[in-house]
Design an enzyme around this catalytic site. Sequence first.
Site, short mmCIF file in Angstrom:
data_model
loop_
_atom_site.label_atom_id
_atom_site.label_comp_id
_atom_site.label_asym_id
_atom_site.label_seq_id
_atom_site.Cartn_x
_atom_site.Cartn_y
_atom_site.Cartn_z
N CYS A 113 0.81 -1.22 0.00
CA CYS A 113 0.00 0.00 0.00
C CYS A 113 0.85 1.28 0.00
O CYS A 113 0.33 2.36 -0.27
CB CYS A 113 -0.96 0.01 1.19
SG CYS A 113 -2.15 -1.34 1.10
N HIS A 250 -3.19 7.48 2.00
CA HIS A 250 -3.60 6.15 1.54
C HIS A 250 -5.01 5.88 2.06
O HIS A 250 -5.34 6.21 3.20
CB HIS A 250 -2.62 5.11 2.09
CG HIS A 250 -3.08 3.70 1.90
ND1 HIS A 250 -3.53 3.24 0.68
CD2 HIS A 250 -3.18 2.65 2.77
CE1 HIS A 250 -3.89 1.97 0.81
NE2 HIS A 250 -3.69 1.59 2.05
N ASN A 280 -10.01 -0.12 -0.20
CA ASN A 280 -8.54 -0.01 -0.21
C ASN A 280 -8.01 -0.63 -1.51
O ASN A 280 -8.06 -1.84 -1.67
CB ASN A 280 -7.99 -0.74 1.02
CG ASN A 280 -6.47 -0.67 1.12
OD1 ASN A 280 -5.80 -0.25 0.19
ND2 ASN A 280 -5.94 -1.08 2.26
C1 COA Z 1 -10.31 -4.69 10.02
C2 COA Z 1 -10.92 -3.69 11.01
C3 COA Z 1 -11.95 -2.85 10.27
C4 COA Z 1 -11.61 -4.47 12.10
O1 COA Z 1 -12.15 -3.58 13.04
P1 COA Z 1 -11.98 -3.85 14.60
O2 COA Z 1 -12.70 -2.79 15.30
O3 COA Z 1 -10.52 -4.03 14.87
O4 COA Z 1 -12.78 -5.20 14.75
P2 COA Z 1 -12.29 -6.60 15.34
O5 COA Z 1 -11.27 -7.21 14.42
O6 COA Z 1 -11.94 -6.38 16.77
O7 COA Z 1 -13.59 -7.40 15.22
C5 COA Z 1 -14.70 -7.12 16.03
C6 COA Z 1 -15.76 -8.14 15.72
O8 COA Z 1 -16.26 -7.91 14.41
C7 COA Z 1 -16.23 -9.12 13.66
N1 COA Z 1 -16.01 -8.82 12.27
C8 COA Z 1 -14.84 -8.73 11.58
N2 COA Z 1 -15.09 -8.44 10.31
C9 COA Z 1 -16.42 -8.32 10.19
C10 COA Z 1 -17.28 -8.02 9.11
N3 COA Z 1 -16.84 -7.78 7.87
N4 COA Z 1 -18.60 -7.97 9.35
C11 COA Z 1 -19.11 -8.21 10.58
N5 COA Z 1 -18.34 -8.50 11.62
C12 COA Z 1 -17.02 -8.56 11.43
C13 COA Z 1 -15.06 -9.90 14.29
O9 COA Z 1 -15.21 -11.27 14.01
C14 COA Z 1 -15.24 -9.57 15.74
O10 COA Z 1 -16.26 -10.38 16.26
P3 COA Z 1 -16.10 -11.02 17.73
O11 COA Z 1 -16.00 -9.82 18.65
O12 COA Z 1 -17.35 -11.81 17.88
O13 COA Z 1 -14.84 -11.82 17.67
C15 COA Z 1 -9.82 -2.78 11.62
O14 COA Z 1 -9.01 -3.53 12.49
C16 COA Z 1 -8.97 -2.14 10.59
O15 COA Z 1 -9.44 -1.34 9.81
N6 COA Z 1 -7.66 -2.44 10.58
C17 COA Z 1 -6.75 -1.89 9.59
C18 COA Z 1 -6.98 -2.61 8.32
C19 COA Z 1 -6.27 -1.97 7.18
O16 COA Z 1 -6.51 -0.84 6.90
N7 COA Z 1 -5.43 -2.74 6.48
C20 COA Z 1 -4.72 -2.30 5.35
C21 COA Z 1 -3.70 -1.29 5.75
S1 COA Z 1 -2.70 -0.89 4.42
#
Ligand code: COA
Length: 323
Positions: A113, A250, A280
């Site tokens: 990215c 980004h 993304n």
């Molecule tokens: C991926 C992201 C959106 C997840 O958000 P979060 O607040 O960290 O959520 P969590 O991973 O703690 O998940 C919370 C819950 O949502 C659930 N969940 C994850 N993806 C889900 C989806 N698409 N739909 C519904 N629920 C989802 C998880 O299973 C978890 O459930 P649980 O509590 O029963 O285990 C966040 O971590 C993020 O944006 N990270 C950076 C990702 C990124 O930008 N990557 C590229 C960088 S270049």
Amino acid sequence: MRRARIIGWGRYLPEAVVSNDDLSARIDTSDAWIRQRTGIRQRHVAAEGQLTSDLATAAAAQAIESAGLTVDDVDAIVLATSTPDNTYPATAARVQAKLGMTRGFAFDIAAVCSGFIFGLTMADSLIRTGQAGRVLVIGAETNSRILDWTDRGTCVLFGDGAGAVLLQGETGTGTTADHGLLTCHIYTDGRGYDALKVDGGPSSSPLVGHVRMDGKEVFKHAVQNMADSALTAIAASGLTPEEIDWIVPHQANQRIIDAIGKRLELPMERFVSTVADHANTSAASIPLALTEAIGDGRIRPGDLVLMQAMGAGFTWGSVLARL
Ligand SMILES: CC(C)(COP(=O)(O)OP(=O)(O)OC[C@H]1O[C@@H](n2cnc3c(N)ncnc32)[C@H](O)[C@@H]1OP(=O)(O)O)[C@@H](O)C(=O)NCCC(=O)NCCS
């Protein structure tokens, strides 16, 4: 002083759009969850048989045309991608051939990215050292090919697309009044290798693999590293944050962009955000956002634009440019 100035720009988004509702019909997710956690509403997805080189070529051709030039005026192609057509040769070589360009050189860079920021930095070096007069920098991805469409934690986050800029060497005064790239800073910290990766590849497995991610870890580093590299650019230029006209970060997640805004203490009106419509698109996300804001007249000639990215590796960095 020699500067690399952006003189052309182009973009390409595949026709097919997949909404959050489309995804929630296939996997256990919802439009509300995706919007609330990421700000994403939809993503573009390449058609069957449509390659990263096809997306890249369309964006590059537009960038050359918008500069009023032809492929014969281009000396080099730097293509940032993590989704090459083949393991080798470089997809840049295929783009060169598809453009009908029979001179110069072309290569890929793999900084995920952060690829577009790394690409701009490479082009800046090539131009400043006289290796090339005009360089195309392209970010292009078909992320849809490396997603595990059953993993709701990753597949909702990414999209396909391509963006390109054409840079030309120009003599400047060496002050921040110059047009062109004013500062470039790039970084890697391989200790973050496993937090975001595709779990395949020629030397480790017979498979291409799928995106695997520790979302929370990546989120934390994204905010910290993108904000830090933006502040580094501002300090190196001697400008104040208030003097920056536009921030083009980004486009991974609206919450990451909002958090960077808070750290930089800049109003969100100065941020360009396309994450809702594109999701993304990895290396393509900054040039897609940049070209959207140039196209709709927000970013104008002479504006100071600060771009910053963070990606797998971890890699990160920033480029400050005057259009
Ligand atoms: C991926 C992201 C959106 C997840 O958000 P979060 O607040 O960290 O959520 P969590 O991973 O703690 O998940 C919370 C819950 O949502 C659930 N969940 C994850 N993806 C889900 C989806 N698409 N739909 C519904 N629920 C989802 C998880 O299973 C978890 O459930 P649980 O509590 O029963 O285990 C966040 O971590 C993020 O944006 N990270 C950076 C990702 C990124 O930008 N990557 C590229 C960088 S270049």
